[in-house]
Structures are given as structure tokens and as C-alpha cells.
Design a protein around this motif. Structure first.
Motif, PDB file in Angstrom:
ATOM      1  N   SER A  29       0.852  -1.184   0.000  1.00  0.00           N
ATOM      2  CA  SER A  29       0.000   0.000   0.000  1.00  0.00           C
ATOM      3  C   SER A  29       0.889   1.235   0.000  1.00  0.00           C
ATOM      4  CB  SER A  29      -0.900   0.005   1.239  1.00  0.00           C
ATOM      5  OG  SER A  29      -1.830  -1.060   1.205  1.00  0.00           O
ATOM      6  N   VAL A  30       0.517   2.223  -0.795  1.00  0.00           N
ATOM      7  CA  VAL A  30       1.307   3.450  -0.875  1.00  0.00           C
ATOM      8  C   VAL A  30       1.287   4.184   0.461  1.00  0.00           C
ATOM      9  CG1 VAL A  30       1.524   5.675  -2.045  1.00  0.00           C
ATOM     10  CG2 VAL A  30       0.848   3.640  -3.346  1.00  0.00           C
ATOM     11  N   LEU A  31       0.118   4.238   1.073  1.00  0.00           N
ATOM     12  CA  LEU A  31      -0.039   4.838   2.398  1.00  0.00           C
ATOM     13  C   LEU A  31      -0.779   3.827   3.258  1.00  0.00           C
ATOM     14  CD1 LEU A  31       0.354   7.360   4.190  1.00  0.00           C
ATOM     15  CD2 LEU A  31      -1.896   8.145   3.411  1.00  0.00           C
TER      16      LEU A  31
ATOM     17  N   THR B  14     -10.020   2.664   3.317  1.00  0.00           N
ATOM     18  CA  THR B  14      -9.437   2.924   2.007  1.00  0.00           C
ATOM     19  C   THR B  14     -10.554   3.230   1.019  1.00  0.00           C
ATOM     20  OG1 THR B  14      -8.072   2.061   0.194  1.00  0.00           O
ATOM     21  CG2 THR B  14      -9.420   0.462   1.382  1.00  0.00           C
TER      22      THR B  14
ATOM     23  N   ARG C  33      -4.815   1.001  -1.715  1.00  0.00           N
ATOM     24  CA  ARG C  33      -3.567   1.719  -1.991  1.00  0.00           C
ATOM     25  C   ARG C  33      -3.237   2.683  -0.864  1.00  0.00           C
ATOM     26  NH1 ARG C  33      -3.351   5.145  -5.478  1.00  0.00           N
ATOM     27  NH2 ARG C  33      -1.136   4.949  -6.036  1.00  0.00           N
ATOM     28  N   THR C  34      -4.242   3.428  -0.398  1.00  0.00           N
ATOM     29  CA  THR C  34      -4.023   4.396   0.676  1.00  0.00           C
ATOM     30  C   THR C  34      -5.101   4.216   1.738  1.00  0.00           C
ATOM     31  OG1 THR C  34      -5.356   6.128  -0.403  1.00  0.00           O
ATOM     32  CG2 THR C  34      -2.996   6.051  -0.929  1.00  0.00           C
ATOM     33  N   TRP C  35      -4.729   4.519   2.996  1.00  0.00           N
ATOM     34  CA  TRP C  35      -5.626   4.329   4.128  1.00  0.00           C
ATOM     35  C   TRP C  35      -5.587   5.560   5.029  1.00  0.00           C
ATOM     36  CZ3 TRP C  35      -8.269  -0.381   4.776  1.00  0.00           C
ATOM     37  CH2 TRP C  35      -7.865  -1.426   3.931  1.00  0.00           C
ATOM     38  N   ARG C  36      -6.686   5.815   5.725  1.00  0.00           N
ATOM     39  CA  ARG C  36      -6.700   6.849   6.761  1.00  0.00           C
ATOM     40  C   ARG C  36      -7.532   6.367   7.941  1.00  0.00           C
ATOM     41  NH1 ARG C  36     -11.202  10.175   7.268  1.00  0.00           N
ATOM     42  NH2 ARG C  36     -12.804   9.960   5.653  1.00  0.00           N
TER      43      ARG C  36
END
Length: 389
Positions: A317-319, A349, A354-357
């Protein structure tokens, strides 16, 4: 009248999904450390640390809609097994032989624990349910502690359908392709993962031949942390997550567990506490892996990975999530959104992993979503929540 009722159900489902999407569209919640116990579960020969008794809390910005709404379960058992049937019906299974069921969206939970399970010290780590009456539960551990039980009457009675008699075996997870065909897996015996198979909904089980199973790495095992170390998608595809060895791997079978291929994952391993803990596939091609290091305070870089080719290859994952995550689930009917949970929070996501918060800081071990727009999460100290819609 039937057409009108169908229209109303479709409108209700649409509103539920829209509300869930709105809840997850809120700005990122402020991250904060949790006081809850954070260990992951059982690695072969390594038991998780006991719960310290602290009560974790969620943190949200003022006016922010919560992702999860806690339900009152009336127990302090730790639930790593979760089977979400619908927005109204769900099963959980956990420590001290505890199993609960709700059929009204979590307003009331019924204790459906198998008689004698607590006295025998059974630890339920996985449960799969077909509807409000039929479910199959797995207790984990060495030797005879590993058992499979099935109910056909909503938990009023349970039948033990498998008891492990090999002291070398340690069963971690189970999964079903449909209401009849399913698998359960054990950590390696004689250098290979052991697979149980059922063709009658978990009433009877047999050990599959190991000729088609790759050899395990030294120290490799699965994690009984969320009931997601063995997951299926479609009629024949199944994946198995590993850790503890030099390389974390994901094994894939396209023939219901008869033959397997192994692929290295990008989630770091190299330690008995690190590796891939949970898998989620929205179809036979697109999947997400989550994990890290379950020990409190230890860094978990690259704690998520994605695949678009059925697990033949994995990309970082990028982030990724900032900390260890043990469970993951795709949002209903979404091609890009998924939730990952762990002892320090929930991450979202929007781009297929790819990105997560971080969107919630409550402690959960496992998560599951249903086709009618419901999501559930479960974890430490009897915590079970449904999507805040």
C-alpha cells in the motif's frame, strides 16, 4: 404489494449504504494511543497477553458521525470470531467458550454458548454462519483443544463435528464457499499446512492429502487473530495467510484446497509476532492483506498490501495503516472501499487498499460486512459494534 415491498427494501438498502458512505466520508479522526490490550492472538506456541481490564474509547472530531455504534453484549469476553449475516443478524464467538447471537441489529444479544465450553476452557476464534439458525464455530489450540461445533437451531444446541487428536496440529481458521463446502486449516504438521474439508455444511470433516501443499518455511504459522487467516471467494478459490517466518506469505488454492501455490507478501515478517494476519477478497482477483507486529508499541511498517491477480503477486500500500491491523472487509457492493481494524483503530481505504486513513480509534479485532449494507466489528471486553448508520 410485493412490488411495493421490494421497492421499499431497495430504498432502505440504498439509504443504509449512503449513510455508511457519509459516515466514512468524515475528516480523519485524531489518532490517539489506546490503553486496551493489543496483542494479536495465537502464533504457534505463543499465546496473546491477557486483557489488562482497561476500557478503550473512541475519539471523533466535534460533529463527526461515528463509524461504529457499540452494542451492549453483557459480557467481557474477547470476540475474534464474527459472522455477519445481515444488518440485523450476526454471530460472535470468543474467549471462555462464549458465543452470542443477535437478530435485531444488536439491540439484544442472546447467549448461545455451547454447554460446557467455558468449563473446558475452549477459545473460539472463528465462526461462520449461513443464516440466523445455522452456524459453525472453531475453537483453537493444540491437540484436542482444536474443535469444530455446529448448530442448526440458533445456538440452542450444538454438535461437535470434529475434535483434533493429533498433538502436533493447531487449527486457526475456517471458511466456507457456500452452505455445504468449507475448509479449516491447521499450522504445519510434518512441514505442511493441514487442511480439513467438509461437503455437508460442517457436519463431517476429512483431512485432505498434502501432496499439493507447498512446504512451510521454518517457523511459519498462521495467526488465530480475527478468523481471517483462511478466506474464500466464489465456489472454489481460497487463500491462507502466514507469518512468523523469514517471509510472510499468502497461499492460494483454486480447487477447494487440493492444490496450493505460495507467494511472498510485502508485509514484513521475520519474527513470530509479525506477518499477514487477515485477508479480504471482493472477488477471485482483488484482495487486501493486513497485518504487522501485534506487540504493543512495536512499529508495523507496510501493514497492508493489495493484489489484482488473485494473489499471484502483492503490492505494498502506498499509504498503509499506521499501526498493526488484524481484520479487513470490503464495504458492501464497493469496488474500492474497505475497512481494516485493529486494537488501536479502524482505517478506511477509498482506492482498493492503496491508501488508508484512520476513521475511528476504538479497539476491534475483526470486521465483516453484509450484502444488505451492514458492517459489524468485534473485539476486546465484549465489544461488538455495527456500522453507525
Amino acid at each position: 404489494m410485493r412490488a411495493e415491498g421490494t421497492t421499499r427494501r431497495l430504498m432502505s438498502w440504498g439509504l443504509c449504504v449512503a449513510a455508511l458512505a457519509a459516515a466514512l466520508a468524515a475528516p480523519e479522526a485524531a489518532a490517539a494511543p489506546e490503553t486496551a490490550e493489543r496483542s494479536a492472538g495465537v502464533v504457534r506456541g505463543t499465546e496473546a497477553a491477557p486483557d489488562p481490564g482497561a476500557s478503550p474509547g473512541e475519539r471523533h472530531r466535534p460533529g463527526e458521525r461515528p463509524v461504529w455504534t457499540l452494542t451492549a453484549t453483557g459480557t467481557e469476553a474477547r470476540f475474534r470470531g464474527l459472522a455477519a449475516v445481515s444488518r440485523r443478524t450476526a454471530w460472535v464467538a470468543g474467549s471462555r467458550g462464549t458465543a452470542l447471537r443477535t437478530t435485531d441489529g444488536g439491540r439484544h444479544w442472546h447467549d448461545v454458548s455451547p454447554p460446557g465450553a467455558a468449563g473446558e476452557g475452549l477459545e473460539f476464534r472463528d465462526i461462520e454462519a449461513f443464516d440466523a439458525r445455522r452456524a459453525v464455530a472453531l475453537s483453537i489450540g493444540e491437540g484436542e483443544a482444536s474443535r469444530v461445533l455446529r448448530t442448526d437451531d440458533g445456538g440452542a444446541t450444538w454438535t461437535e463435528s470434529f475434535r483434533n487428536t493429533d498433538a502436533r496440529a493447531f487449527y486457526d481458521c475456517l471458511t466456507f464457499f457456500d452452505s455445504r463446502h468449507g475448509l479449516a486449516m491447521s499450522d504445519p504438521v510434518d512441514g505442511k499446512y493441514r487442511i480439513l474439508s467438509t461437503e455437508d455444511g460442517g457436519r463431517n470433516w476429512r483431512v485432505l492429502p498434502t501432496e499439493g501443499m507447498p512446504r512451510a518455511q521454518e517457523g511459519e504459522a498462521a495467526f488465530a487473530a480475527s478468523g481471517q487467516c483462511l478466506v474464500a471467494s466464489g465456489p472454489k478459490d481460497v487463500w491462507l495467510a502466514t507469518g512468523g517466518a523469514a517471509t510472510a506469505r499468502v497461499l492460494h488454492s483454486a480447487d477447494r484446497g487440493r492444490t496450493w501455490t505460495a507467494t511472498g507478501a510485502t508485509i514484513p515478517a521475520g519474527d513470530p509476532a509479525r506477518g499477514v494476519f487477515g485477508l479480504g477478497f471482493r472477488d477471485r482477483h482483488h484482495g487486501i492483506a493486513v497485518g504487522g507486529d501485534y506487540r504493543a508499541g512495536q512499529p508495523s511498517p507496510d501493514a497492508a498490501a493489495v493484489t489484482g491477480d488473485g494473489g499471484r503477486s502483492w503490492r505494498r500500500s502506498v499509504l498503509p495503516p499506521a499501526e498493526y491491523r488484524s481484520g479487513v472487509a470490503w464495504l458492501p457492493h464497493s469496488r474500492s472501499r474497505a475497512l481494516a481494524v485493529g486494537p488501536t483503530g479502524t482505517d478506511l481505504t477509498r482506492d482498493g487498499g492503496r491508501t488508508w486513513r484512520t476513521v475511528d480509534t476504538g479497539a476491534y479485532d475483526t470486521v465483516d460486512c453484509t450484502p444488505d449494507g451492514g458492517c459489524w466489528a468485534a473485539g476486546v471486553q465484549g465489544r461488538v459494534a455495527r456500522s453507525g448508520v
